[in-house]
Design a protein around this motif. Structure first.
Motif, PDB file in Angstrom:
ATOM      1  N   MET A  56       0.830  -1.199   0.000  1.00 56.59           N
ATOM      2  CA  MET A  56       0.000   0.000   0.000  1.00 56.59           C
ATOM      3  C   MET A  56       0.868   1.254   0.000  1.00 56.59           C
ATOM      4  O   MET A  56       1.724   1.434   0.871  1.00 56.59           O
ATOM      5  N   PRO A  57       0.696   2.134  -0.998  1.00 56.21           N
ATOM      6  CA  PRO A  57       1.486   3.372  -1.040  1.00 56.21           C
ATOM      7  C   PRO A  57       0.954   4.413  -0.059  1.00 56.21           C
ATOM      8  O   PRO A  57      -0.200   4.343   0.378  1.00 56.21           O
ATOM      9  N   ASP A  58       1.799   5.371   0.270  1.00 59.55           N
ATOM     10  CA  ASP A  58       1.425   6.488   1.136  1.00 59.55           C
ATOM     11  C   ASP A  58       1.214   7.772   0.346  1.00 59.55           C
ATOM     12  O   ASP A  58       0.820   8.793   0.914  1.00 59.55           O
ATOM     13  N   GLY A  59       1.518   7.728  -0.963  1.00 62.42           N
ATOM     14  CA  GLY A  59       1.384   8.931  -1.776  1.00 62.42           C
ATOM     15  C   GLY A  59       1.814   8.651  -3.204  1.00 62.42           C
ATOM     16  O   GLY A  59       1.923   7.499  -3.633  1.00 62.42           O
ATOM     17  N   ALA A  60       2.052   9.728  -3.957  1.00 59.00           N
ATOM     18  CA  ALA A  60       2.424   9.667  -5.378  1.00 59.00           C
ATOM     19  C   ALA A  60       1.312   8.986  -6.172  1.00 59.00           C
ATOM     20  O   ALA A  60       0.137   9.107  -5.829  1.00 59.00           O
ATOM     21  N   MET A  61       1.663   8.231  -7.225  1.00 59.11           N
ATOM     22  CA  MET A  61       0.657   7.722  -8.156  1.00 59.11           C
ATOM     23  C   MET A  61       0.849   6.248  -8.480  1.00 59.11           C
ATOM     24  O   MET A  61       0.344   5.769  -9.482  1.00 59.11           O
ATOM     25  N   TYR A  62       1.581   5.506  -7.626  1.00 63.87           N
ATOM     26  CA  TYR A  62       2.014   4.177  -8.020  1.00 63.87           C
ATOM     27  C   TYR A  62       1.817   3.171  -6.885  1.00 63.87           C
ATOM     28  O   TYR A  62       1.719   3.531  -5.714  1.00 63.87           O
TER      29      TYR A  62
END
Length: 428
Positions: free
Chosen positions: A339-345
C-alpha cells in the motif's frame, strides 16, 4: 605540397555517434519497446504502465491554471527568450511557494528548468564529473542512471526495504559511499514505490550524508502528493548542514506534465556549495536557453491561485484508487501489493514460484498483456525483479476491471490450479 593536399586527411565518410550518445540508455524505454506482444484483441487495453496522470482524461488541471496560461498568452509579454534561469518574477513565485517556517527561499536560489527531468540533469551534471559516482535508490526511477551514465558517471544503488514501507537501508546506503561519491539522490515521495519518508527517517539519511560530506539531490516532484494521515517533509526543511539541490515542478501535482516546467532550489545554509556550483547551474541552463516562457508568465498565478480543494480532491481520488487496488490485489494468491502512502504508483510483489510457467516478472507481465490486455511495468524497469508497478491514476472502473483481469490471469496460471487442470485432463 598544395594547400588542398595538406587538408586531405579523410578519404571516406565516417560519421560516428558521440560517446555520450552511445553511453546513454533508458532501461524503461528499452524494456518496454522490446515487449513485442499484441494485447488480446477481444479486450480493451488497460495501460497501468504510464506515469502520466492526464492519459485517461479523468484528472484535469483546475480552471485557475488554464486561466493563468490564457492571460499569459494574451498579454503578449512572454513570446521571446527569458533569462536562461528564468524570469525573476517566476523564480520569485517558486521561492514563495517553496518557503515555509523552516526554509526561506530567495529568488536567487531558484533555477527554472524544462521539467523536473531537466532539473535532475542539471544537478547531476553540475555536481559529478566523469569517473565519479552518484548513488541512487533501488528500486528507483531509471532516469537517474540514464542521465549519469551518458556522462561517464558511475551509478551505485542503495536498497529500499519493502518490509519497512520502502524506507532506505541506511547501512547499505553508507556502504555505497566512497571517496569518488559526488552526490546521493533521494526520491521522496517515491516513484515507483509511492512511499513517503517520515521526518525521523529523513534525519537519519542526512546524518549519513553529513558523516561523509556528500551533498544530496532531492527528487521531490511528488511533493505534497501524500495521502490522508501522511505528512510530506522536504529534505531541506530538516537539513541543518547537508546542502540540498531540490528538484520539483508543476508536472504531477498540477497535472500538466507536458508543459515542461520544473525547477531547482538551492538549499545551502552554510555556503558549502559556494558560487562555483551556482555558476555551474547557470552555465548549464544556457545550453537550452531556459524553460517555457508562456508558463513562466503564468507561474505566479498558478502557484498562488490554485485552490487547496483541487489538491485535496486529486489526493482523495488517488487514495481511493490505491485502497481499491490494494484490497482487490491482496486477495489474489501469489501477489502481494504494498500500500502506497502517496504519489501515483503501487508496487506488487509476484511470488514467481507460485507461477511456474514464468521464469521472470517480465515474462509474467508480457503474458498478462497478451491474455488480458492489462499492461504493467516489470520491476526490471526499476532495477527490482519479481515486482511490477501499477499506475493508479486511471478511472476507477478501469482500475477495478484491470484488477479483476489480473485475478483471472493469476488463477489460471497459479501452480495449484495448473495441477488441478492437468489432473482433470488426465481423468478425462
Amino acid at each position: 605540397m598544395s594547400k588542398n593536399s595538406r587538408k586531405n586527411f579523410r578519404n571516406n565518410w565516417n560519421v560516428e555517434a558521440s560517446l555520450i550518445a552511445k553511453r546513454t540508455h533508458n532501461p524503461i524505454r528499452s524494456i518496454v519497446e522490446n515487449i513485442v506482444v499484441e494485447p488480446n484483441p477481444d479486450k480493451q487495453l488497460i495501460a497501468l504502465s504510464i506515469g502520466d496522470p492526464t492519459t485517461f482524461g479523468n484528472l484535469k488541471p483546475p480552471k485557475e491554471v488554464i486561466k493563468a496560461v490564457h492571460e499569459s498568452i494574451d498579454s503578449q509579454l512572454y513570446n521571446g527568450y527569458a533569462p536562461s534561469t528564468g524570469y525573476k518574477e517566476a523564480r520569485q513565485a517558486v521561492a514563495e511557494y517553496s518557503s515555509n517556517e523552516f526554509t526561506n527561499v530567495q529568488f536567487k536560489d531558484v533555477v527554472l528548468c524544462s521539467g523536473c527531468s531537466s532539473a535532475l540533469d542539471l544537478c547531476i551534471t553540475a555536481l559529478a564529473r566523469e569517473g565519479q559516482n552518484i548513488i541512487i535508490p533501488r528500486p528507483g526511477f531509471s532516469i537517474y542512471r540514464t542521465l549519469a551514465e551518458g556522462l561517464g558517471i558511475t551509478v551505485k544503488s542503495y536498497n529500499l526495504q519493502p518490509e519497512f514501507g520502502w524506507e532506505i537501508d541506511l547501512n547499505d546506503l553508507e556502504a555505497q559511499i566512497d571517496e569518488s561519491t559526488a552526490a546521493i539522490i533521494i526520491n521522496n515521495p517515491s516513484n515507483p514505490c509511492g512511499s513517503v519518508f517520515s521526518r525521523d527517517h529523513l534525519l537519519d539519511i542526512l546524518q549519513v550524508a553529513a558523516k561523509y560530506y556528500v551533498p544530496i539531490i532531492a527528487d521531490e516532484i511528488y511533493e505534497h502528493m501524500v495521502f490522508p494521515g501522511k505528512i510530506f517533509c522536504s529534505l531541506a526543511s530538516v537539513s541543518t548542514e547537508v546542502p540540498i539541490l531540490s528538484c520539483s515542478g508543476l508536472t504531477k501535482r498540477f497535472l500538466v506534465p507536458g508543459w515542461r516546467m520544473g525547477w531547482i532550489i538551492i538549499h545551502d545554509r552554510h555556503h558549502i556549495l559556494n558560487e562555483e556550483i551556482r555558476n555551474a547551474l547557470n552555465c548549464l541552463s544556457q545550453r537550452i536557453i531556459g524553460s517555457n516562457t508562456i508558463v513562466q508568465g503564468a507561474l505566479a498565478q498558478i502557484l498562488k491561485n490554485t485552490p487547496q480543494q483541487f489538491f485535496e480532491d486529486v489526493l482523495l481520488t488517488l487514495n481511493t484508487h490505491a485502497l481499491l487496488a490494494y484490497e482487490l490485489l491482496s486477495k489474489i494468491s501469489g501477489l502481494k501489493p504494498i500500500m502506497p502512502d502517496g504519489a501515483m504508483y503501487m508496487m506488487v510483489h509476484i511470488d514467481l514460484p507460485s507461477f511456474p510457467e514464468f521464469d521472470s516478472e517480465l515474462q509474467f507481465v508480457k503474458t498478462l498483456l497478451a491474455e488480458e490486455s492489462v499492461f504493467c511495468l516489470p520491476g526490471q524497469c526499476f532495477d527490482y525483479p519479481s515486482y511490477m508497478r501499477l499506475v493508479i491514476t486511471i478511472p476507477k472502473h478501469l482500475l477495478e476491471e484491470a484488477c479483476l483481469r489480473i485475478n483471472e490471469f493469476c488463477y489460471r496460471h497459479h501452480a495449484k490450479n495448473l495441477n488441478n487442470i492437468n489432473n482433470s485432463v488426465i481423468v478425462n
